[in-house]
Design an enzyme around this catalytic site. Structure first.
Site, PDB file in Angstrom:
ATOM      1  CG  ASP A 182      -5.018  -7.272   9.403  1.00  0.00           C
ATOM      2  OD1 ASP A 182      -4.874  -8.497   9.243  1.00  0.00           O
ATOM      3  OD2 ASP A 182      -5.034  -6.465   8.461  1.00  0.00           O
ATOM      4  CB  THR A 240      -4.485   2.981   9.822  1.00  0.00           C
ATOM      5  OG1 THR A 240      -5.156   2.538   8.649  1.00  0.00           O
ATOM      6  CG2 THR A 240      -4.488   1.875  10.856  1.00  0.00           C
ATOM      7  CD1 TRP A 247       0.749  -4.416   6.161  1.00  0.00           C
ATOM      8  CD2 TRP A 247       1.217  -3.871   8.269  1.00  0.00           C
ATOM      9  NE1 TRP A 247       0.519  -3.060   6.301  1.00  0.00           N
ATOM     10  CE2 TRP A 247       0.795  -2.705   7.587  1.00  0.00           C
ATOM     11  CE3 TRP A 247       1.564  -3.767   9.626  1.00  0.00           C
ATOM     12  CZ2 TRP A 247       0.722  -1.461   8.203  1.00  0.00           C
ATOM     13  CZ3 TRP A 247       1.471  -2.538  10.243  1.00  0.00           C
ATOM     14  CH2 TRP A 247       1.057  -1.407   9.538  1.00  0.00           C
ATOM     15  CD  GLN A 306      -9.848  -3.737   8.295  1.00  0.00           C
ATOM     16  OE1 GLN A 306     -11.005  -3.658   7.880  1.00  0.00           O
ATOM     17  NE2 GLN A 306      -8.807  -3.656   7.493  1.00  0.00           N
ATOM     18  CG  ASP A 307      -6.181  -2.419  11.140  1.00  0.00           C
ATOM     19  OD1 ASP A 307      -6.132  -3.639  10.901  1.00  0.00           O
ATOM     20  OD2 ASP A 307      -5.778  -1.561  10.338  1.00  0.00           O
TER      21      ASP A 307
END
Length: 534
Positions: free
Chosen positions: A372, A298, A442, A350-351
């Protein structure tokens, strides 16, 4: 007989003096000869006692104890780094190597932060306050959490994490607790005393440039990027590298002309005072497509990764086009202390936006995503921003924030102030079949505050979502204050111990720009408009 009486009187006097000294020392707290008592005041006492016992010098007060605790954390971080470099030769697979590369970089940054803090506290410099130190300690701990998270992304935690651990996380957590105690005692956590002598790190000319027309910005820039060969460079990274090699002592302005730049850019921790200026969110776009599904962590999936201090971006879009089915795919990761993003867009699924660590401010920005959307463990405020929630893949719910505060003494959190949370065009027709939540925890001490913002009807009435069960619902801190719009009602919100529907303005004053990121001390120098209070 006289001699016996004299000896008896001497013995009684000795006992009285010894007793008085003992009582005095016990009333003042731990003594310089009793390291165990000092270590009993911190969350992780055993590693503190073990490593502190090896020191020949003993702390006489809390300030010396803090300095020694920072030295211990730095020593162990250096030891872990040396071991990690040797261990890197054993990485056989792509996954092991990817996680290892991240961890080495994150440990480098951690060592920089601990050194920086140690020097500032030792020099008793007014530019390094206890508030600064708490920010840097928080970021150092976040780096280690990110190292572990990357090895989890790659499913190599058992292979990798033991060789980076070395008790460093526990020792930094101890330092956070010690420093927080000093902050509380000195009552210097508010902006009335923080950074009163903070240096102005943006010149008058830079302030004019930030708020000037784009044409003037182009004429003043020292590094110009253009795809049509009309500038000094064809890629943004080439301009960043050139700025790093330059000997300029002032801010280095990189002007990026209209175009789509397909590259992943990185500003390392040694490249400070970069200003990246585009020709508008619609015109200047940096785009990449890395994702966890494609074999990246990530952390390293980011189209743009920013570590250098005092980074400013204006009128530019950061995009990740991996798509909703590719998992975590970051458009921008920021670990830049005192960084500003003004009139920028962040587009992903996502993210999307990884607000990784340090103090950050976003003004008049657009953020697009699904799961998120905004995540990380920075101390960050979004003001006058628009969060556009997109359509996820079938069966998924949308989550706007995933804040990663892992230690109760970290001064971090996500604050969304005077902004708008809305459904993107692709989601709007399906609001009834896709659940959207304001956030999920988280980490154990996750902290998110949404205040005076417009919440459209896409927000689920319960507001917030659990993370792998309800184990964090009483340790997190989630708050809503005077929001409005069809999704703002708190009547059906979660009944968690950590959720707060606030009506008293004093209860959220600590989360304003002025208090939470000490914005009055450094944002005026950037020229970016902001509201310091509610």
């Amino acid at each position: 007989m006289a001699s016996t009486k004299f000896l008896l009187l001497f013995f009684i006097l000795f006992v009285c003096i010894f007793s008085a000294i003992t009582q005095s020392e016990s009333s003042e707290g731990p003594t310089s000869d009793d390291v165990d008592k000092w270590c009993d005041t911190v969350p992780h006492s055993e590693p503190c006692k073990f490593f502190m016992a090896k020191k020949s010098f003993k702390p006489k007060n809390e300030f010396e104890f803090r300095r020694m605790a920072v030295e211990l954390a730095l020593d162990r971080a250096l030891a872990a780094q040396r071991h990690a470099w040797r261990w890197g030769q054993r990485c056989d697979s792509h996954k092991e190597r990817a996680a290892w590369v991240d961890c080495v970089r994150l440990y480098d940054h951690t060592i920089i932060l601990l050194n920086q803090t140690l020097q500032g506290l030792t020099a008793n410099s007014s530019s390094c306050t206890d508030f600064d130190a708490q920010t840097w300690f928080s970021s150092a701990l976040t780096n280690l959490d990110t190292c572990k998270g990357g090895s989890e992304d790659m499913n190599v935690t058992r292979f990798l994490w033991p060789h980076f651990q070395f008790n460093v996380s526990d020792l930094i957590s101890n330092v956070l607790a010690i420093n927080q105690g000093l902050i509380v005692k000195e009552d210097n956590y508010t902006t009335s005393t923080i950074h009163k002598d903070y240096p102005s790190w943006v010149s008058h000319e830079d302030r004019r440039l930030l708020l000037s027309s784009r044409k003037l910005a182009a004429s003043k820039a020292m590094f110009i990027v253009a795809k049509d060969h009309t500038g000094h460079f064809k890629t943004i990274q080439a301009a960043i590298d050139a700025a790093a090699r330059s000997r300029l002592k002032r801010r280095k302005v990189i002007y990026v002309r209209k175009g789509i730049y397909r590259e992943n850019i990185y500003v390392n921790p040694y490249i400070n005072d970069i200003m990246l200026v585009g020709e508008g969110m619609r015109n200047t776009i940096v785009t990449g497509s890395r994702s966890v599904r494609a074999g990246y962590t990530t952390y390293n999936s980011a189209t743009a990764g920013i570590d250098g201090l005092r980074f400013i971006a204006r009128d530019i879009t950061f995009r990740n086009t991996a798509g909703p089915s590719k998992g975590q795919a970051v458009a921008l990761r920021s670990s830049s202390d005192l960084s500003v993003y003004y009139k920028c867009a962040f587009i992903g699924y996502q993210d999307t936006l990884f607000v990784h660590s340090q103090r950050q401010f976003y003004k008049m920005c657009y953020i697009y995503g699904t799961i998120d959307i905004i995540f990380g463990n920075a101390a960050v405020v979004f003001q006058s921003c628009i969060i556009n929630v997109r359509k996820p893949i079938w069966g998924q719910a949308n989550v706007i924030t995933a804040q990663g505060r892992a230690d109760p003494n970290q001064n971090t959190g996500i604050v969304i102030h005077s902004s708008r949370i809305m459904a993107n065009r692709d989601l709007a027709p399906q609001i009834g079949s896709v659940a959207t939540y304001l956030g999920r925890p988280w980490q154990e001490y996750s902290r998110t505050v949404i205040m005076k913002s417009f919440l459209d009807r896409l927000v689920n009435p319960v507001g917030w979502l659990e993370w792998r069960g309800n184990r964090y619902v009483n340790t997190l801190y989630y708050a809503e204050y005077r929001n409005f719009g069809p999704g703002s009602s708190v009547r059906k919100r979660v009944r968690w111990g950590g959720f707060h529907a606030i009506t008293n303005p004093n209860a959220v004053a600590q989360f304003t720009v002025g208090s939470f990121i000490a914005g009055r001390a450094w944002l005026p120098a950037t020229g970016v408009p902001f509201s310091a209070g509610l």
